[in-house]
Design a protein around this motif. Structure first.
Motif, PDB file in Angstrom:
ATOM      1  N   GLY A  66       5.065  53.511  -4.702  1.00  0.00           N
ATOM      2  CA  GLY A  66       5.287  53.778  -6.209  1.00  0.00           C
ATOM      3  C   GLY A  66       4.434  52.564  -6.805  1.00  0.00           C
ATOM      4  N   GLY A  67       4.726  52.499  -8.037  1.00  0.00           N
ATOM      5  CA  GLY A  67       4.180  51.535  -9.009  1.00  0.00           C
ATOM      6  C   GLY A  67       4.140  50.069  -8.541  1.00  0.00           C
ATOM      7  N   GLY A  68       2.872  49.297  -8.465  1.00  0.00           N
ATOM      8  CA  GLY A  68       3.075  48.007  -7.985  1.00  0.00           C
ATOM      9  C   GLY A  68       3.600  47.923  -6.698  1.00  0.00           C
ATOM     10  N   GLY A  69       3.737  48.959  -5.807  1.00  0.00           N
ATOM     11  CA  GLY A  69       3.811  48.757  -4.471  1.00  0.00           C
ATOM     12  C   GLY A  69       5.457  48.382  -4.260  1.00  0.00           C
ATOM     13  N   THR A  70       6.330  48.646  -5.222  1.00  0.00           N
ATOM     14  CA  THR A  70       7.793  48.297  -5.151  1.00  0.00           C
ATOM     15  C   THR A  70       8.277  49.292  -6.099  1.00  0.00           C
ATOM     16  OG1 THR A  70       7.598  46.590  -7.028  1.00  0.00           O
ATOM     17  CG2 THR A  70       7.515  45.850  -5.005  1.00  0.00           C
ATOM     18  N   GLY A  71       8.219  50.642  -5.690  1.00  0.00           N
ATOM     19  CA  GLY A  71       9.042  51.836  -6.258  1.00  0.00           C
ATOM     20  C   GLY A  71      10.593  51.629  -6.215  1.00  0.00           C
ATOM     21  N   ARG A  72      11.232  51.551  -7.657  1.00  0.00           N
ATOM     22  CA  ARG A  72      12.597  51.457  -7.815  1.00  0.00           C
ATOM     23  C   ARG A  72      13.442  52.659  -7.371  1.00  0.00           C
ATOM     24  NH1 ARG A  72      10.689  46.733  -8.283  1.00  0.00           N
ATOM     25  NH2 ARG A  72      11.575  45.220  -9.838  1.00  0.00           N
TER      26      ARG A  72
ATOM     27  N   LEU B  89      20.388  43.929 -11.557  1.00  0.00           N
ATOM     28  CA  LEU B  89      20.621  44.667 -10.327  1.00  0.00           C
ATOM     29  C   LEU B  89      19.769  45.513  -9.914  1.00  0.00           C
ATOM     30  CD1 LEU B  89      23.090  45.194  -8.223  1.00  0.00           C
ATOM     31  CD2 LEU B  89      23.651  46.997  -9.805  1.00  0.00           C
ATOM     32  N   SER B  90      18.719  45.656  -8.612  1.00  0.00           N
ATOM     33  CA  SER B  90      18.034  46.681  -8.458  1.00  0.00           C
ATOM     34  C   SER B  90      17.869  46.761  -7.039  1.00  0.00           C
ATOM     35  CB  SER B  90      16.825  46.439  -9.131  1.00  0.00           C
ATOM     36  OG  SER B  90      16.003  45.159  -8.380  1.00  0.00           O
ATOM     37  N   ALA B  91      17.445  48.145  -6.702  1.00  0.00           N
ATOM     38  CA  ALA B  91      16.857  48.316  -5.285  1.00  0.00           C
ATOM     39  C   ALA B  91      15.560  48.894  -5.201  1.00  0.00           C
ATOM     40  CB  ALA B  91      18.193  49.160  -4.582  1.00  0.00           C
ATOM     41  N   PHE B  92      14.713  48.388  -4.360  1.00  0.00           N
ATOM     42  CA  PHE B  92      13.235  49.054  -4.246  1.00  0.00           C
ATOM     43  C   PHE B  92      12.525  49.154  -2.893  1.00  0.00           C
ATOM     44  CE2 PHE B  92      13.117  44.643  -5.337  1.00  0.00           C
ATOM     45  CZ  PHE B  92      12.154  43.927  -4.592  1.00  0.00           C
ATOM     46  N   LEU B  93      11.840  49.973  -2.932  1.00  0.00           N
ATOM     47  CA  LEU B  93      11.116  50.245  -1.686  1.00  0.00           C
ATOM     48  C   LEU B  93       9.677  49.125  -1.559  1.00  0.00           C
ATOM     49  CD1 LEU B  93      11.263  54.255  -1.082  1.00  0.00           C
ATOM     50  CD2 LEU B  93      12.429  52.368  -0.088  1.00  0.00           C
ATOM     51  N   SER B  94       9.599  48.698  -0.667  1.00  0.00           N
ATOM     52  CA  SER B  94       8.532  47.688  -0.438  1.00  0.00           C
ATOM     53  C   SER B  94       8.122  47.604   1.112  1.00  0.00           C
ATOM     54  CB  SER B  94       8.598  46.659  -1.170  1.00  0.00           C
ATOM     55  OG  SER B  94       7.387  45.713  -1.232  1.00  0.00           O
TER      56      SER B  94
ATOM     57  N   ASP C  28       7.708  49.489   3.700  1.00  0.00           N
ATOM     58  CA  ASP C  28       8.705  50.090   4.604  1.00  0.00           C
ATOM     59  C   ASP C  28      10.085  49.501   4.814  1.00  0.00           C
ATOM     60  OD1 ASP C  28       6.849  51.853   5.576  1.00  0.00           O
ATOM     61  OD2 ASP C  28       6.190  50.636   7.103  1.00  0.00           O
ATOM     62  N   ARG C  29      10.368  48.856   3.670  1.00  0.00           N
ATOM     63  CA  ARG C  29      12.052  48.388   3.805  1.00  0.00           C
ATOM     64  C   ARG C  29      12.587  48.749   2.524  1.00  0.00           C
ATOM     65  NH1 ARG C  29      12.302  42.732   5.659  1.00  0.00           N
ATOM     66  NH2 ARG C  29      10.523  43.320   6.972  1.00  0.00           N
ATOM     67  N   VAL C  30      13.970  48.470   2.348  1.00  0.00           N
ATOM     68  CA  VAL C  30      14.592  48.350   1.023  1.00  0.00           C
ATOM     69  C   VAL C  30      14.845  47.093   0.843  1.00  0.00           C
ATOM     70  CG1 VAL C  30      16.859  49.247  -0.084  1.00  0.00           C
ATOM     71  CG2 VAL C  30      15.274  50.862   1.240  1.00  0.00           C
ATOM     72  N   THR C  31      14.610  46.650  -0.340  1.00  0.00           N
ATOM     73  CA  THR C  31      15.019  45.406  -0.895  1.00  0.00           C
ATOM     74  C   THR C  31      16.283  45.610  -2.117  1.00  0.00           C
ATOM     75  OG1 THR C  31      12.974  44.335  -0.379  1.00  0.00           O
ATOM     76  CG2 THR C  31      14.194  43.067  -1.787  1.00  0.00           C
ATOM     77  N   PHE C  32      17.276  44.837  -2.336  1.00  0.00           N
ATOM     78  CA  PHE C  32      18.243  44.710  -3.123  1.00  0.00           C
ATOM     79  C   PHE C  32      18.773  43.272  -3.762  1.00  0.00           C
ATOM     80  CE2 PHE C  32      22.877  44.158  -3.460  1.00  0.00           C
ATOM     81  CZ  PHE C  32      22.930  45.231  -4.856  1.00  0.00           C
ATOM     82  N   THR C  33      18.911  43.472  -5.008  1.00  0.00           N
ATOM     83  CA  THR C  33      19.256  42.103  -5.579  1.00  0.00           C
ATOM     84  C   THR C  33      20.484  42.428  -6.608  1.00  0.00           C
ATOM     85  OG1 THR C  33      18.519  40.163  -6.686  1.00  0.00           O
ATOM     86  CG2 THR C  33      17.565  42.253  -7.479  1.00  0.00           C
ATOM     87  N   SER C  34      21.304  41.390  -6.603  1.00  0.00           N
ATOM     88  CA  SER C  34      22.315  41.391  -7.691  1.00  0.00           C
ATOM     89  C   SER C  34      22.256  40.734  -8.932  1.00  0.00           C
ATOM     90  CB  SER C  34      23.660  40.906  -7.032  1.00  0.00           C
ATOM     91  OG  SER C  34      23.931  41.844  -6.175  1.00  0.00           O
ATOM     92  N   ASP C  35      21.284  39.809  -8.883  1.00  0.00           N
ATOM     93  CA  ASP C  35      20.870  38.951  -9.858  1.00  0.00           C
ATOM     94  C   ASP C  35      19.501  38.780 -10.460  1.00  0.00           C
ATOM     95  OD1 ASP C  35      19.890  37.368  -7.987  1.00  0.00           O
ATOM     96  OD2 ASP C  35      21.214  35.639  -8.208  1.00  0.00           O
ATOM     97  N   GLY C  36      18.665  39.439  -9.777  1.00  0.00           N
ATOM     98  CA  GLY C  36      17.221  39.417 -10.228  1.00  0.00           C
ATOM     99  C   GLY C  36      16.330  38.450  -9.361  1.00  0.00           C
ATOM    100  N   TYR C  37      16.985  37.655  -8.335  1.00  0.00           N
ATOM    101  CA  TYR C  37      16.499  36.551  -7.729  1.00  0.00           C
ATOM    102  C   TYR C  37      16.759  36.597  -6.317  1.00  0.00           C
ATOM    103  CZ  TYR C  37      16.378  35.017 -12.740  1.00  0.00           C
ATOM    104  OH  TYR C  37      16.132  34.781 -14.113  1.00  0.00           O
ATOM    105  N   GLY C  38      18.146  36.431  -6.069  1.00  0.00           N
ATOM    106  CA  GLY C  38      18.475  36.576  -4.598  1.00  0.00           C
ATOM    107  C   GLY C  38      18.450  38.083  -4.060  1.00  0.00           C
ATOM    108  N   THR C  39      17.732  38.055  -2.743  1.00  0.00           N
ATOM    109  CA  THR C  39      17.367  39.373  -2.118  1.00  0.00           C
ATOM    110  C   THR C  39      18.017  39.535  -0.772  1.00  0.00           C
ATOM    111  OG1 THR C  39      15.285  38.755  -1.429  1.00  0.00           O
ATOM    112  CG2 THR C  39      15.373  39.747  -3.501  1.00  0.00           C
ATOM    113  N   SER C  40      18.505  40.666  -0.418  1.00  0.00           N
ATOM    114  CA  SER C  40      18.838  41.157   0.814  1.00  0.00           C
ATOM    115  C   SER C  40      17.881  42.343   1.147  1.00  0.00           C
ATOM    116  CB  SER C  40      20.047  41.468   0.975  1.00  0.00           C
ATOM    117  OG  SER C  40      20.548  42.447   0.077  1.00  0.00           O
ATOM    118  N   ALA C  41      17.560  42.500   2.380  1.00  0.00           N
ATOM    119  CA  ALA C  41      16.544  43.602   2.756  1.00  0.00           C
ATOM    120  C   ALA C  41      16.743  43.972   4.016  1.00  0.00           C
ATOM    121  CB  ALA C  41      15.156  42.900   2.872  1.00  0.00           C
ATOM    122  N   THR C  42      16.568  45.273   4.297  1.00  0.00           N
ATOM    123  CA  THR C  42      16.573  45.947   5.557  1.00  0.00           C
ATOM    124  C   THR C  42      15.516  45.496   6.628  1.00  0.00           C
ATOM    125  OG1 THR C  42      14.881  47.840   4.969  1.00  0.00           O
ATOM    126  CG2 THR C  42      17.413  48.126   4.490  1.00  0.00           C
ATOM    127  N   SER C  43      15.563  45.787   7.950  1.00  0.00           N
ATOM    128  CA  SER C  43      14.588  45.694   8.705  1.00  0.00           C
ATOM    129  C   SER C  43      13.441  46.424   8.460  1.00  0.00           C
ATOM    130  CB  SER C  43      15.027  45.645  10.122  1.00  0.00           C
ATOM    131  OG  SER C  43      15.638  46.846  10.502  1.00  0.00           O
TER     132      SER C  43
END
Length: 167
Positions: A41-47, A54-59, A61-76
């Motif tokens: 998607g857009g900018g390589g990080t489709g939401r 709070l956001s989750a996006f694809l980038s 081949d993984r899903v990345t998630f943040t609760s504050d716009g800064y810290g992130t957790s991600a899938t393998s």
């Protein structure tokens, strides 16, 4: 574009669904979606969703998630099957500890820090962010928000139910 049977087709450039409020806030939550993505998607990080704290996006081949716009957790990586339907289920407690499940199974490390949950600064959007430059590319067939953390068994059961509904 509304699909004929279920969900919406997002074109990867400017589509979004505006939920008109911050449906999550800072409490415990689970987000569950059934998707088939066609690109990043857009900018390589489709939401998948965004408010934008709070956001989750694809980038990449993984899903990345943040609760504050800064810290992130991600899938393998790779974790999302390209062009195939699968579930993405994200749980987060009120402290920001998150788990991301793909296909009903934990992907990446358990109990990742996703930042201290902050209230959103805009409406919750599905499929893009407010600037309109991070559009999801593919189908979002179902999205659900819960105000509590699902257990791993509940996640597995929800995955099965969501997949059965489309098959």
């Amino acid at each position: 574009t509304k699909l004929s049977k279920r969900g919406y087709d997002f074109d990867g450039s400017d589509d979004l669904i505006d939920l008109q409020s911050d449906v999550i806030g800072t409490s415990a939550m689970t987000y569950a979606t059934l998707i088939s993505y066609q690109g990043f998607g857009g900018g390589g990080t489709g939401r998948l969703f965004d408010n934008p704290k709070l956001s989750a996006f694809l980038s990449s081949d993984r899903v990345t998630f943040t609760s504050d716009g800064y810290g992130t957790s991600a899938t393998s990586a790779p974790s999302i099957p390209f062009g195939k339907k699968d579930t993405v289920i994200i749980t987060r407690n009120a402290s920001g500890v998150a788990n991301i499940y793909i296909g009903g199974k934990l992907s990446g490390n358990a109990n990742q820090a996703s930042g201290t949950p902050e209230a959103g600064t805009t409406n919750m959007l599905i499929g893009n962010r407010e600037a309109g430059d991070r559009a999801f590319s593919g189908d979002i067939l179902e999205s659900q928000f819960y105000d509590y953390v699902l257990t791993p068994l509940q996640v597995a059961d929800l995955h099965i139910r969501m997949m059965e509904q489309i098959n």
